[in-house]
Each structure stands twice: as structure tokens, then as C-alpha cells.
Write an enzyme that holds these catalytic residues in place. Sequence first.
Site, PDB file in Angstrom:
ATOM      1  N   GLY A 157     -55.108  12.385  -1.698  1.00  0.00           N
ATOM      2  CA  GLY A 157     -54.168  12.818  -2.538  1.00  0.00           C
ATOM      3  C   GLY A 157     -53.494  11.369  -3.311  1.00  0.00           C
ATOM      4  O   GLY A 157     -52.348  11.400  -3.606  1.00  0.00           O
ATOM      5  N   GLU A 185     -59.404   9.700   2.987  1.00  0.00           N
ATOM      6  CA  GLU A 185     -60.233  10.722   2.412  1.00  0.00           C
ATOM      7  C   GLU A 185     -59.780  10.995   0.920  1.00  0.00           C
ATOM      8  O   GLU A 185     -59.754  12.339   0.709  1.00  0.00           O
ATOM      9  CB  GLU A 185     -60.431  12.008   3.337  1.00  0.00           C
ATOM     10  CG  GLU A 185     -59.140  12.349   3.639  1.00  0.00           C
ATOM     11  CD  GLU A 185     -59.558  13.635   4.710  1.00  0.00           C
ATOM     12  OE1 GLU A 185     -60.553  13.866   5.298  1.00  0.00           O
ATOM     13  OE2 GLU A 185     -58.771  14.336   4.978  1.00  0.00           O
ATOM     14  N   GLY A 228     -60.163  12.102  -2.972  1.00  0.00           N
ATOM     15  CA  GLY A 228     -61.254  13.039  -3.782  1.00  0.00           C
ATOM     16  C   GLY A 228     -60.907  12.616  -5.059  1.00  0.00           C
ATOM     17  O   GLY A 228     -61.403  11.828  -5.969  1.00  0.00           O
ATOM     18  N   ARG A 229     -59.798  13.150  -5.743  1.00  0.00           N
ATOM     19  CA  ARG A 229     -59.316  13.047  -7.039  1.00  0.00           C
ATOM     20  C   ARG A 229     -59.123  11.783  -7.614  1.00  0.00           C
ATOM     21  O   ARG A 229     -60.054  11.125  -8.634  1.00  0.00           O
ATOM     22  CB  ARG A 229     -58.254  13.569  -7.387  1.00  0.00           C
ATOM     23  CG  ARG A 229     -57.573  13.767  -8.952  1.00  0.00           C
ATOM     24  CD  ARG A 229     -56.227  14.307  -9.091  1.00  0.00           C
ATOM     25  NE  ARG A 229     -55.845  15.581  -8.407  1.00  0.00           N
ATOM     26  CZ  ARG A 229     -55.893  16.576  -8.845  1.00  0.00           C
ATOM     27  NH1 ARG A 229     -56.382  16.742  -9.853  1.00  0.00           N
ATOM     28  NH2 ARG A 229     -55.731  17.707  -8.052  1.00  0.00           N
ATOM     29  N   CYS A 255     -59.587  34.852 -24.893  1.00  0.00           N
ATOM     30  CA  CYS A 255     -58.618  35.826 -25.344  1.00  0.00           C
ATOM     31  C   CYS A 255     -57.379  35.870 -24.384  1.00  0.00           C
ATOM     32  O   CYS A 255     -57.020  36.813 -23.937  1.00  0.00           O
ATOM     33  CB  CYS A 255     -59.323  37.091 -25.413  1.00  0.00           C
ATOM     34  SG  CYS A 255     -60.846  37.126 -26.305  1.00  0.00           S
ATOM     35  N   TYR A 269     -61.740  18.089  -9.762  1.00  0.00           N
ATOM     36  CA  TYR A 269     -61.087  19.620  -9.823  1.00  0.00           C
ATOM     37  C   TYR A 269     -61.146  19.939 -11.324  1.00  0.00           C
ATOM     38  O   TYR A 269     -60.037  20.369 -11.968  1.00  0.00           O
ATOM     39  CB  TYR A 269     -59.734  19.109  -9.338  1.00  0.00           C
ATOM     40  CG  TYR A 269     -59.749  18.710  -8.215  1.00  0.00           C
ATOM     41  CD1 TYR A 269     -59.839  19.626  -7.044  1.00  0.00           C
ATOM     42  CD2 TYR A 269     -59.251  17.310  -7.824  1.00  0.00           C
ATOM     43  CE1 TYR A 269     -59.660  19.080  -5.578  1.00  0.00           C
ATOM     44  CE2 TYR A 269     -59.084  17.083  -6.580  1.00  0.00           C
ATOM     45  CZ  TYR A 269     -59.232  17.830  -5.268  1.00  0.00           C
ATOM     46  OH  TYR A 269     -59.287  17.409  -4.237  1.00  0.00           O
TER      47      TYR A 269
END
Length: 400
Positions: free
Chosen positions: A234, A270, A272-273, A348, A379
Amino acid sequence: MITSTMITSTIRDHITVLHSDELPAYLYDLSALRKYAAAVRAALPAEVELYYAAKANPESGILAALSTVVTGYEVSSGGELTHVRKAVPGAPLAFGGPGKTSDEITLAVEGGVERIHVESEHELRLLAARATRPMDVLLRVNLPLDAGTLHAVPLAMGGRPTPFGIDPARIDACLALLAGPECRRLRLRGIHAHLASGLDAAAQLTVAQRIVDWTMHLARRHRIRLDEVNVGGGMAVDYADPAARFDWTAFGAGLARILDRHPGLRLRIEPGRALTAYCGWYATEVLDVKRSHGEEFAILRGGTHHLRTPAARGHDQPFTVLPVDAWPHPWPRPAATADAITLAGQLCTPKDILARRVPAPASGLRAGDRVAFAMAGAYAWNISHHSFLMHPRPGTHLLS
Ligand SMILES: *Cc1c(COP(=O)(O)O)cnc(C)c1O
């Protein structure tokens, strides 16, 4: 700001040589990724274990590029477990996530995962029933967060009512279960908590400290050893400022202070981003430019079904324009003239917006120009609804 995306020359050169029908495309700068991840690792105390949360981007080339830097990988499904095992054989795995099926638990047992993050009493029982070998367990706890921290985060997985982890009020029941014969093959190693996404270094440290304190208090109260604490991921990524980075140096220094107070503690993170967001680019081209009720729109090849991040988070995806001077048609080239422009995709739906009313780039924006969206390494492709409208899938280019 929006145009200062620090595009690497590797990425720029590659986008320039791609044929029009090879767009849109995802491009990953693996040497930039390796360099950045190595800098993150160097900023952390040597004792801190760095796991990469594979769900941020499970592209095999990315998992492999990180393998010399990370301690292991956090996986959140049986599919990720199997995939990561194949991409980086032998790497330590931690298996988390709510709602694990019996089959996934069996896979974790037989697939030799190093740690399993248990999210409920029922899951503890499922694991105990399927553990044919000793299993090292962390209990994932949903600890309270203070109102200030909760208010500041874009995504909260804990600190309030959520489906994630175990309510602190149920931890004693879990410990009682773990002490019984049913769980004889389970070894409780410590506590896991992943409470929020988007915290800066100071807020992350406050949360990490709270998780560690809570764990130590629990251990004292029950006279048990809890040697491991995984404080989750995070770490913040600021899409409004592609040049900004999470302050890993301050975070590392803070983790060192926590370790000083708790010698022997096995501390794990841990992210990620924050590891992979910056290494990925979604490159495409402008198909058309039009004015509608006083506002200007550039319609791009592709859209949010390839890069859902701006739609999912409600931000403007930062981008760089790579001008293309050739124009193959005899008629005038559609071009933006207003101060602000909205970059839309081919879907659309009015929700297919990658950047809304952003300042028009200094170089202008014309049909046929190329656009490279930055911060598309986490992500991005893997959270997008690819099948919607059946456009061709973007190619993937791993550049090293
Ligand atoms: C998603 C997730 C992470 C990674 O979060 P980022 O915001 O990408 O750093 C870490 N741990 C758990 C349990 C997760 O679900």
C-alpha cells in the site's frame, strides 16, 4: 506536470518504431524496473524481507526481473500461485487473500508455499484439515486505524468493517483453536496486516508500528512467541505527479528503528503498486479530434478496457505526446486548438476517459500523433475488462 512523465529513451524509441497496427501496446522498461527495485531494496534494512504482491502486475517478465531483488512473492489466488511458481521457480511464496477455496488451500499445501495468511476461523479449520505437512501461518488481522489515516487513503482494506482479515475480537478464539489438536500441523509464526493502500512513508510507519506493538502485546498476553510481522503493502503512488516517489529512505530508517526496539523480529513488507507502476507504458495513437459543445476530445485507439486504472481510481492518467508529422490523407488533419482537452478511448460509454480536461500539450495534439500513458505498470492491463467491444488486444513489449 501532466507532460513531465519522464519517459525513458528506451520506451520513446520503441514506440516511435512501432507500426500503427501494432498500437495500442504495453511497454515495460525492465532495466528501469530492476534499477528502481534495487534502490528500494538498498533503502531498507537488510533484515527486512521484501515480497512483491504479484497481483499488481503478474507479467512473467516483470516477476523474473524482480527475482534478484525481492525475498519472495505474495500471491492471492491458486491461479497466481501456479503462475508465479512457473515464472520464478523456487522463489518463496506467501499465500493470502480472503475466500480461499479448499482446492486452493490444498494447492498451497502441496505447492510448498512458505507462509499462508489465514483470514478467518473457518479458513484456519480448512487449512488444518488439509495440512499434510507442517504449515507456517500468519493470522491476518483487521486492526483499527485512526480516523486521520482512514480519511487520507484512497483504498482501505482494514481499520473499518471490511471482508478482509480477522476481527481483533476473534483472535483469542483463533489462538485457542491453534493450540488444540485439530491444528497440530499449523505453526503460528506471527501476524499479517494489510490495512490501506496509498499511505505515504510517515503514515506507513505509524501503521507498521501499531501492527508490531499489537502483535507484541498479543504475544505477551498469551505467553506465546510471535516472531514475524508482515505489515503489508500500500505504499503511495501519486498519479498527479509522476516524478514523485514514495520516500523509501525515510520508510527504511523508520523500519530500522522498529527493528532496534524488537531484536530478532522478522519484519516483512509486500508492496505491489509502488514497485512496478513506473516501469509500464500504454502507448497508442490519436484516431480523431473533435469539438463537442465547446469542449475538445481526442479519441484514442484502445481505451479503459486496456488501461482501467484512471477509470477505477478516478484520476487523469499522465501521458506524453510523441508527435508524428506524417499525415497520409489529402484532407485537413483534425487537431486540438483549445487550452484543455479530454482523452477518450474507443468504447461506447462516456466512462471511457483516460484524462479529462487536461492542459493541451505544448506540441499540440493531432490525429495520428502518438500518446504514451505513464504509470501503467501496476493495476493496469490485468485489472481491465479486455473483452468489452472486442478490440484487438495490445501487444506486450518487454524491453531490457
Ligand atoms: C494488494 C495487496 C498488496 C499490495 O498492495 P499495493 O497497494 O499494490 O502495494 C499487499 N498485500 C495484500 C494482502 C494485498 O491484498
